[in-house]
Scaffold this motif. Structure first.
Motif, PDB file in Angstrom:
ATOM      1  N   TYR A  54      71.607 123.481  10.723  1.00 49.93           N
ATOM      2  CA  TYR A  54      70.327 124.152  10.425  1.00 49.93           C
ATOM      3  C   TYR A  54      70.117 125.355  11.186  1.00 49.93           C
ATOM      4  CZ  TYR A  54      69.197 119.709   7.985  1.00 49.93           C
ATOM      5  OH  TYR A  54      69.246 118.512   7.341  1.00 49.93           O
ATOM      6  N   ILE A  55      69.885 126.504  10.439  1.00 49.79           N
ATOM      7  CA  ILE A  55      69.475 127.698  11.344  1.00 49.79           C
ATOM      8  C   ILE A  55      68.066 127.864  10.813  1.00 49.79           C
ATOM      9  CG2 ILE A  55      70.076 130.246  11.662  1.00 49.79           C
ATOM     10  CD1 ILE A  55      72.874 129.630  10.892  1.00 49.79           C
ATOM     11  N   ALA A  56      67.180 127.681  11.932  1.00 51.41           N
ATOM     12  CA  ALA A  56      65.661 127.861  11.497  1.00 51.41           C
ATOM     13  C   ALA A  56      65.396 129.344  11.509  1.00 51.41           C
ATOM     14  CB  ALA A  56      64.925 127.259  12.864  1.00 51.41           C
ATOM     15  N   HIS A  57      64.527 129.708  10.361  1.00 53.47           N
ATOM     16  CA  HIS A  57      64.058 130.920  10.189  1.00 53.47           C
ATOM     17  C   HIS A  57      62.639 131.149  10.625  1.00 53.47           C
ATOM     18  CE1 HIS A  57      64.587 134.727   7.590  1.00 53.47           C
ATOM     19  NE2 HIS A  57      63.885 134.930   8.454  1.00 53.47           N
ATOM     20  N   ILE A  58      62.421 131.695  11.504  1.00 56.02           N
ATOM     21  CA  ILE A  58      61.085 131.844  12.108  1.00 56.02           C
ATOM     22  C   ILE A  58      60.628 133.375  11.806  1.00 56.02           C
ATOM     23  CG2 ILE A  58      59.745 132.063  14.331  1.00 56.02           C
ATOM     24  CD1 ILE A  58      61.164 129.356  13.696  1.00 56.02           C
ATOM     25  N   GLU A  59      59.155 133.207  11.369  1.00 56.27           N
ATOM     26  CA  GLU A  59      58.829 134.506  11.003  1.00 56.27           C
ATOM     27  C   GLU A  59      58.884 135.757  11.818  1.00 56.27           C
ATOM     28  OE1 GLU A  59      54.301 136.110   9.729  1.00 56.27           O
ATOM     29  OE2 GLU A  59      54.371 134.363  10.934  1.00 56.27           O
ATOM     30  N   GLY A  60      59.745 136.974  11.311  1.00 55.85           N
ATOM     31  CA  GLY A  60      60.021 138.063  12.125  1.00 55.85           C
ATOM     32  C   GLY A  60      61.162 138.073  12.462  1.00 55.85           C
ATOM     33  N   THR A  61      62.204 137.161  11.968  1.00 58.52           N
ATOM     34  CA  THR A  61      63.503 137.198  12.351  1.00 58.52           C
ATOM     35  C   THR A  61      64.187 137.942  11.208  1.00 58.52           C
ATOM     36  OG1 THR A  61      63.506 134.980  13.557  1.00 58.52           O
ATOM     37  CG2 THR A  61      65.707 135.871  12.893  1.00 58.52           C
ATOM     38  N   PRO A  62      64.782 138.851  11.672  1.00 57.89           N
ATOM     39  CA  PRO A  62      65.596 139.436  10.412  1.00 57.89           C
ATOM     40  C   PRO A  62      66.583 138.687   9.679  1.00 57.89           C
ATOM     41  CG  PRO A  62      65.452 141.118  12.391  1.00 57.89           C
ATOM     42  CD  PRO A  62      65.024 139.745  12.593  1.00 57.89           C
ATOM     43  N   ILE A  63      66.543 139.064   8.252  1.00 59.60           N
ATOM     44  CA  ILE A  63      67.505 138.150   7.654  1.00 59.60           C
ATOM     45  C   ILE A  63      68.851 138.655   8.159  1.00 59.60           C
ATOM     46  CG2 ILE A  63      67.553 140.068   5.733  1.00 59.60           C
ATOM     47  CD1 ILE A  63      68.083 136.117   5.564  1.00 59.60           C
ATOM     48  N   GLU A  64      69.149 139.808   8.576  1.00 67.63           N
ATOM     49  CA  GLU A  64      70.578 140.151   8.884  1.00 67.63           C
ATOM     50  C   GLU A  64      71.057 139.307  10.154  1.00 67.63           C
ATOM     51  OE1 GLU A  64      68.683 143.389   6.656  1.00 67.63           O
ATOM     52  OE2 GLU A  64      68.171 142.289   8.395  1.00 67.63           O
ATOM     53  N   ASP A  65      70.059 138.996  11.007  1.00 70.87           N
ATOM     54  CA  ASP A  65      70.275 138.096  12.102  1.00 70.87           C
ATOM     55  C   ASP A  65      70.719 136.820  11.777  1.00 70.87           C
ATOM     56  OD1 ASP A  65      69.782 140.398  13.629  1.00 70.87           O
ATOM     57  OD2 ASP A  65      68.156 139.974  14.741  1.00 70.87           O
ATOM     58  N   MET A  66      70.076 136.398  10.811  1.00 66.52           N
ATOM     59  CA  MET A  66      70.037 134.883  10.190  1.00 66.52           C
ATOM     60  C   MET A  66      71.671 134.809   9.715  1.00 66.52           C
ATOM     61  SD  MET A  66      67.387 132.834  10.697  1.00 66.52           S
ATOM     62  CE  MET A  66      67.849 131.677   9.480  1.00 66.52           C
ATOM     63  N   VAL A  67      71.868 135.911   8.916  1.00 67.29           N
ATOM     64  CA  VAL A  67      73.168 135.755   8.313  1.00 67.29           C
ATOM     65  C   VAL A  67      74.518 135.822   9.271  1.00 67.29           C
ATOM     66  CG1 VAL A  67      74.638 136.995   6.330  1.00 67.29           C
ATOM     67  CG2 VAL A  67      72.183 136.513   6.017  1.00 67.29           C
ATOM     68  N   ALA A  68      74.145 136.732  10.210  1.00 66.55           N
ATOM     69  CA  ALA A  68      75.288 136.785  10.923  1.00 66.55           C
ATOM     70  C   ALA A  68      75.421 135.565  11.925  1.00 66.55           C
ATOM     71  CB  ALA A  68      75.088 137.884  12.031  1.00 66.55           C
ATOM     72  N   THR A  69      74.289 134.870  12.246  1.00 66.09           N
ATOM     73  CA  THR A  69      74.343 133.434  12.806  1.00 66.09           C
ATOM     74  C   THR A  69      75.205 132.589  12.127  1.00 66.09           C
ATOM     75  OG1 THR A  69      72.410 134.098  14.155  1.00 66.09           O
ATOM     76  CG2 THR A  69      73.164 131.854  14.103  1.00 66.09           C
ATOM     77  N   ALA A  70      74.690 132.718  10.777  1.00 67.18           N
ATOM     78  CA  ALA A  70      75.375 131.847   9.691  1.00 67.18           C
ATOM     79  C   ALA A  70      77.041 131.978   9.505  1.00 67.18           C
ATOM     80  CB  ALA A  70      74.652 132.016   8.360  1.00 67.18           C
TER      81      ALA A  70
END
Length: 307
Positions: A54-70
């Motif tokens: 699971y990749i937790a999306h904390i408020e303020g985290t750019p979606i680009e960082d989330m997608v790159a981690t995924a």
């Protein structure tokens, strides 16, 4: 605790608490964030093949960082499940854009839908139920949707700290599961006592909520760290387990490990095969490597890393 040179054990796996624990930890999942994932050089060195991350999306985290981690974790062979927190998603267009980015760059086809924990919604959504009703995940062909569960209540849903509204929300999600093709499960907040967890799971089944439960367990961490996160995350009565530990000066400086709660839940599952807790979901509060090492030492073959 460095695990970079950890090698897959040969022959019998030492350190297993019991066959029941090994069975209970089979297929466990774990949660990361972009910044914590960066500290892991290669997930294949510490996690079993096919582990759901699971990749937790904390408020303020750019979606680009989330997608790159995924993309990075999926590229190492793991099933990625990003969080979609309703209250930080501005509108339908934003939701569909996030889905398209995850799919296009990381091949994501599963998600954890939750309210998000912020007080004021950033836009049109305030609950995971609205995300589900939007139809966006169905149109995108997502195969699995998980929803949040709270064995000790959830003040975001019921400010009084009670369980009535929480149960009603789960009933709605149960009905959604029955009237759609969604493959669903409940991923819960962590708690520290087996007895209340068992009672909660049994109560859900008695109420007709049969969604499989992936029980949240806090991985090993310093006691002070564990207490801080427990309070911040709204952990309820089972916080007393940590408070009792804090009063014992002989244990105050030792890391708190999930040995007792997992052992008790595993024994209950072994004695009651129909018990609706299906898997363990780890919150690695003391670090991903520390959590993975604990699982390797205590979970036997269920936790052998991929490489």
């Amino acid at each position: 605790m460095a695990l970079l040179n950890f090698k897959k054990p040969e022959g019998p796996v030492a350190g297993t608490l019991s066959p029941e624990v090994e069975a209970f930890l089979q297929g466990y999942s774990i949660e990361v964030m972009p910044r914590t994932a960066q500290k892991v050089e290669d997930f294949r060195a510490i996690l079993p093949a096919g582990t759901r991350v699971y990749i937790a999306h904390i408020e303020g985290t750019p979606i680009e960082d989330m997608v790159a981690t995924a993309k990075r974790i999926a590229g190492e062979g793991y099933a990625v499940m990003p969080h979609f927190p309703a209250r930080i998603i501005k509108d339908q267009a934003t939701l569909e854009n996030w889905i398209a980015m995850y799919q296009g760059e990381a091949g994501v086809d599963q998600a954890l839908l939750l309210a998000g924990g912020v007080d004021q919604p950033h836009g049109d959504f305030h609950s995971s139920m609205q995300l589900m009703e939007s139809g966006a995940f169905d149109r995108a062909g997502f195969k699995r949707l998980h929803v949040a569960g709270h064995p000790e209540g959830n003040k975001d849903i019921d400010p009084s700290g009670g369980m009535k509204n929480v149960e009603e929300a789960l009933e709605w999600k149960q009905n959604f599961n029955e009237r759609t093709d969604a493959d669903m499960a409940i991923a819960t907040q962590f708690a520290f006592e087996a007895g209340p967890i068992i009672a909660w799971a049994d109560a859900l089944r008695a109420a007709g909520i049969t969604l499989p439960i992936h029980i949240g367990i806090a991985g090993p961490a310093k006691l002070q760290t564990m207490i801080k996160f427990a309070i911040a995350c709204g952990v309820g009565p089972s916080l007393r387990v940590l408070q009792r530990r804090a009063k014992d000066v002989t244990k105050l400086l030792l890391p708190f490990e999930p040995t007792d709660v997992i052992s008790e839940l595993a024994a209950h599952k072994a004695a009651n095969p129909d018990f609706n807790i299906e898997q363990v979901h780890f919150f690695p509060l003391g670090g991903i490597k520390t959590n993975a090492h604990w699982a390797i030492e205590n979970g036997g073959k269920a936790a052998v890393p991929a490489a």
